[in-house]
Design an enzyme around this catalytic site. Structure first.
Site, PDB file in Angstrom:
ATOM      1  CE1 TYR A 178      -3.543  -2.551  -0.241  1.00  0.00           C
ATOM      2  CE2 TYR A 178      -2.606  -3.482   1.769  1.00  0.00           C
ATOM      3  CZ  TYR A 178      -3.466  -3.579   0.680  1.00  0.00           C
ATOM      4  OH  TYR A 178      -4.225  -4.712   0.507  1.00  0.00           O
ATOM      5  N   GLY A 326      -4.736 -14.092  13.397  1.00  0.00           N
ATOM      6  CA  GLY A 326      -5.711 -13.517  12.492  1.00  0.00           C
ATOM      7  C   GLY A 326      -6.958 -14.356  12.355  1.00  0.00           C
TER       8      GLY A 326
END
Length: 378
Positions: A178, A326
């Site tokens: 990103y 996660g």
């Protein structure tokens, strides 16, 4: 204790996971508050990543942190987590080139460190008929120098908004291809201005300016940074200067009072999770030892941890302080208790991760019940 400021009740972190349950306008809602409240047993929750502005939206139905309605929605979440005695940070990003014109204001091109497209990588967006699905990231336009500087101010406002919404701190998403990561990659970043890739000081300048803004707004000990050193996710080129950049960041973030570095320990595939072949690789411990020596704050490892034994083995290396679980947190709202007592870990159906079916596959996972297990055994 993070940065001598934020007290944590255990070493278990719930990392940010996009779940696409926002209301229209990318607004967090009561369902999301319930979801996070169910998982408040984590030592630290890092809420799913929020867009810093409309231009940073690279994934349909992700929440924002730039309108008053979004702040009010996030306040539902933080109030519920705090009611359950939890601690919650907000991850904040700008996706840069990892977007599609259909997600951008007025259908404009995504923003990039250069005009180079993320060839081979997809984003979750609306097609020409308005149907949601994966499509190739758009061709970006190169941000001008003054636009990058202005974007630091946009981040500063997002940090202030996160504080107003009740978050205990913020995490800057500087990983996984990103925008921050795009600037820090010495191969992709061919700029020659003050944010250019030619020197480690310049290619990390954008991130450091944003970190400085976050620390000014929230104070030392309430800012974390997520990094994916040596990662090639979202079609990032391999960077021969990755170690140099990582160690420079460790030193500089430590000087700024950053509470933690959140490292993607298990390397992600090059393209994206939907189409790439996954190979089980992790960061080199010799490099991580250098990070440990350079950075005085806490270190989180994320990626591939599914059991108490694996997490304890990692902690026993002395190279890490906190372990992020996660996917196990999706199907196990009481994951810390399950790990503590050795109870079974449920596996959630992956097909429910990004649906719009309300509580199904989201808040409908039960906590473990000893009585029920005993009856089944009998």
């Amino acid at each position: 204790m993070l940065g001598g400021t934020v007290s944590l009740k255990n070493r278990i972190v719930m990392p940010p996971m996009t779940r696409t349950r926002t209301s229209e306008g990318d607004i967090p809602n009561q369902l999301m508050a319930t979801y996070y409240g169910q998982r408040a047993g984590a030592g630290l929750i890092v809420a799913e990543v929020a867009d810093v502005a409309p231009s940073s939206n690279g994934y349909a139905m992700t929440p924002g942190i730039y309108t008053q309605a979004q702040l009010q929605g996030w306040r539902l979440v933080t109030d519920e987590v705090h009611r359950k005695d939890g601690t919650i940070f907000l991850q904040i990003w700008h996706v840069g080139r990892m977007a599609h014109p259909s997600l951008m204001p007025n259908g404009e091109a995504p923003w990039g460190v250069t005009e180079a497209r993320a060839e081979g990588s997809d984003v979750f967006a609306h097609d020409a008929e308005g149907k949601l699905g994966y499509m190739r990231a758009g061709t970006p336009r190169r941000l001008e120098t003054e636009e990058v500087s202005a974007l630091v101010g946009t981040f500063a406002q997002a940090f202030a908004n996160a504080r107003q919404a009740g978050f205990d701190g913020v995490e800057l998403h500087a990983a996984n291809g990103y925008l921050f990561d795009q600037f820090m990659n010495s191969v992709l970043n061919t700029r020659t201005d003050r944010y250019g890739g030619g020197s480690v000081e310049d290619r990390t300048r954008f991130l450091m300016e944003a970190v400085d803004a976050a620390v000014r707004e929230l104070g030392p000990g309430r800012v974390g940074v997520r990094l994916a050193p040596f990662g090639t996710f979202n079609s990032m080129p391999e960077d021969p200067l990755a170690e140099e950049t990582l160690l420079y960041l460790a030193e500089q973030l430590g000087r700024r009072g950053v509470a933690y570095m959140h490292l993607v320990y298990e390397l992600m595939p090059k393209g994206n999770m939907e189409s790439a072949t996954f190979e089980k690789l992790h960061l080199d411990h010799a490099v991580l030892a250098k990070v440990r020596a350079a950075f005085p704050g806490a270190i989180i490892w994320c990626g591939g941890f599914t059991s108490r034994e694996g997490a304890q083995d990692a902690l026993d290396t002395g190279l890490v302080d906190l372990i992020a679980f996660g996917r196990p947190f999706i199907g196990n709202p009481d994951l810390p208790e399950r790990l503590r007592h050795g109870w079974p870990i449920a596996v959630a159906d992956r097909s429910t991760y990004y649906t719009r079916r309300g509580e199904v596959g989201y808040t409908d996972f039960p906590a473990y019940r000893i009585e029920s297990a005993a009856c089944e055994a009998a």
